[in-house]
Enzyme design. Structure first.
Site, PDB file in Angstrom:
ATOM      1  N   GLN A  24     -31.106 -10.696  70.833  1.00 42.37           N
ATOM      2  CA  GLN A  24     -30.990  -9.164  71.011  1.00 42.37           C
ATOM      3  C   GLN A  24     -32.189  -8.608  71.850  1.00 42.37           C
ATOM      4  O   GLN A  24     -31.880  -7.490  72.455  1.00 42.37           O
ATOM      5  CB  GLN A  24     -30.675  -8.600  69.518  1.00 42.37           C
TER       6      GLN A  24
ATOM      7  N   ARG B  75     -19.849  -8.141  57.441  1.00 39.80           N
ATOM      8  CA  ARG B  75     -21.240  -8.549  57.495  1.00 39.80           C
ATOM      9  C   ARG B  75     -21.709  -7.965  56.287  1.00 39.80           C
ATOM     10  O   ARG B  75     -21.572  -6.955  55.944  1.00 39.80           O
ATOM     11  CB  ARG B  75     -21.970  -8.064  58.713  1.00 39.80           C
TER      12      ARG B  75
ATOM     13  N   ASN C 107     -34.747  -7.128  57.809  1.00 37.14           N
ATOM     14  CA  ASN C 107     -34.624  -6.779  59.137  1.00 37.14           C
ATOM     15  C   ASN C 107     -34.447  -8.285  59.820  1.00 37.14           C
ATOM     16  O   ASN C 107     -34.466  -9.252  59.019  1.00 37.14           O
ATOM     17  CB  ASN C 107     -35.790  -6.291  59.744  1.00 37.14           C
ATOM     18  N   LYS C 108     -34.038  -8.216  61.104  1.00 39.26           N
ATOM     19  CA  LYS C 108     -33.829  -9.377  61.979  1.00 39.26           C
ATOM     20  C   LYS C 108     -34.752 -10.515  61.688  1.00 39.26           C
ATOM     21  O   LYS C 108     -36.122 -10.369  61.561  1.00 39.26           O
ATOM     22  CB  LYS C 108     -33.716  -9.103  63.446  1.00 39.26           C
TER      23      LYS C 108
ATOM     24  N   ASP D  81     -32.291  -3.351  58.417  1.00 32.93           N
ATOM     25  CA  ASP D  81     -31.083  -3.471  58.159  1.00 32.93           C
ATOM     26  C   ASP D  81     -30.737  -2.949  56.638  1.00 32.93           C
ATOM     27  O   ASP D  81     -29.586  -2.526  56.462  1.00 32.93           O
ATOM     28  CB  ASP D  81     -30.577  -4.846  58.328  1.00 32.93           C
TER      29      ASP D  81
ATOM     30  N   ARG E  53     -22.864  -4.275  66.899  1.00 31.49           N
ATOM     31  CA  ARG E  53     -23.919  -4.707  66.223  1.00 31.49           C
ATOM     32  C   ARG E  53     -24.978  -3.973  65.975  1.00 31.49           C
ATOM     33  O   ARG E  53     -25.055  -2.899  66.525  1.00 31.49           O
ATOM     34  CB  ARG E  53     -24.365  -6.149  66.347  1.00 31.49           C
ATOM     35  N   GLY E  54     -25.937  -4.210  65.031  1.00 32.70           N
ATOM     36  CA  GLY E  54     -27.056  -3.215  64.766  1.00 32.70           C
ATOM     37  C   GLY E  54     -26.476  -2.186  63.594  1.00 32.70           C
ATOM     38  O   GLY E  54     -25.411  -1.874  63.370  1.00 32.70           O
ATOM     39  N   ALA E  55     -27.439  -1.996  62.681  1.00 37.34           N
ATOM     40  CA  ALA E  55     -27.305  -1.371  61.355  1.00 37.34           C
ATOM     41  C   ALA E  55     -26.232  -0.144  61.392  1.00 37.34           C
ATOM     42  O   ALA E  55     -25.327   0.161  60.852  1.00 37.34           O
ATOM     43  CB  ALA E  55     -28.548  -1.091  60.638  1.00 37.34           C
TER      44      ALA E  55
END
Ligand code: MRU
Length: 347
Positions: A190, A91, A241-242, A231, A51-53
């Site tokens: 996270q 995603r 973003n998150k 992201d 995970r993570g862009a």
């Protein structure tokens, strides 16, 4: 980065196998997951093993290359098209994923080797970009700074080094004393799980804070700057973003605290005019209602943390308007979150 004295990247590809750190098990267990074909790499993205862009960008590029290797000559194009669709439906929010499928798909039109090379180039570039973001971002950090960060935009969210954490690693390496406030980042944690694990490994002083504590700490003068990842960034400088990032940005603006976004140019969506166009991933309500961790015996366990039968909603990202952002740290330059400066990043 180092784990138990050994150098690791978050994700890599060898002999058609994509290998990655199993992030759902961190920080309790360190394990490598192997995806043997593009469908298994899709599974890894969807289930957030990776995970993570930046890391899912690399994963998507590798998945596209796996598809090219798997396809036989008679149905090559059909196979590639289906694979691209499958990968792109894992995603929706991180721009890096779509930039990667596009690049590797186009290369695959020239052949399997070209696809493989393109996928490796994406991963290599991701590492270099993260390093350069670290170098530029370090210039913003003064000795003694207390920095708040949200989610995990460390090396686990990229192939290596990270974005929001990369300047922090560089600041430490250049001898500055820093302290990091780590938002826990409900519901998946996270921050509490991944960012704290990274900072512990690197022996950087830090404390996990509840998601709703940032504004309080800012009001007490305890935070000198905020750095977060991204992201997807729209042409007008709005940043997805998150979830929870927007609240930090509003609080930082109120207390006059610099709020920086760190992201490679692969996260910018030059076709997206404003943040309103960004698709925000909605995730299952179970992630809000239940929490995973280890019990007293060290066994991974899941418990209900809400009223039985309660309902939840779980948007995974939010959009911070450009006006709340002090600057965006890219691999090329630190820019203002404006249309003009973003257009200037284009090749
Ligand atoms: O849902 P995730 O963990 O894939 O979230 C993406 C992110 O890592 C964060 O939004 C991060 O802050 C962006 S930087 C990769």
């Amino acid at each position: 980065m180092q784990v138990n004295g050994k150098n690791y990247e978050t994700i890599w590809m060898k002999d058609q196998m994509v290998r990655m750190i199993e992030q759902n098990l961190l920080p309790y267990e360190f394990k490598i997951f192997t995806a043997r074909n593009y469908k298994e790499t899709c599974f890894a993205i969807k289930s957030m093993i990776v995970r993570g862009a930046g890391a899912i960008g690399a994963a998507a590029g590798f998945a596209m290359a796996q598809a090219a290797m798997e396809a036989d000559a008679r149905n090559y194009m059909t196979y590639l098209k289906i694979a691209r669709k499958d990968i792109e439906s894992t995603r929706p929010t991180a721009r890096n994923l779509f930039a990667a499928t596009e690049k590797v798909y186009n290369a695959a039109l020239e052949g399997k080797d070209a696809a493989l090379n393109a996928a490796h180039e994406i991963a290599e570039k991701d590492k270099m970009d993260s390093l350069n973001i670290g170098k530029l971002g370090n210039g913003l950090i003064k000795d003694g700074y207390r920095i708040e960060t949200h989610c995990n935009a460390g090396w686990l969210a990229f192939v290596d080094h990270g974005t929001a954490l990369s300047p922090i690693y560089m600041a430490r390496d250049s001898g500055k004393k820093i302290f990091v406030y780590v938002d826990e980042t409900r519901p998946r944690g996270q921050g509490a799980k991944l960012t704290a694990w990274e900072l512990l490994n690197e022996e950087i002083p830090h404390a996990i804070i509840p998601d709703n504590a940032g504004a309080h700490l800012m009001s007490k003068g305890l935070i000198d700057m905020v750095i977060v990842g991204a992201d997807r960034i729209a042409l007008n400088g709005d940043v997805a973003n998150k979830i929870g990032t927007l609240e930090k940005a509003i609080a930082a603006k109120y207390y006059n605290i610099p709020f920086y976004v760190a992201a490679p140019i692969s996260t910018f969506d030059f076709n997206c005019l404003t943040g309103k166009e960004i698709i925000i991933e909605e995730r299952v309500e179970e992630e809000v209602l239940y929490q995973k961790g280890i019990d007293a015996n060290g066994h991974m366990t899941e418990i209900l943390v809400a009223a039985p039968n309660a309902k939840a909603i779980n948007p995974a990202f939010d959009v911070t308007p450009a006006g709340l952002i002090t600057g965006i740290i890219t691999e090329k330059a630190i820019i203002k979150a404006t249309n003009q400066e973003i257009m200037g990043l284009k090749d």
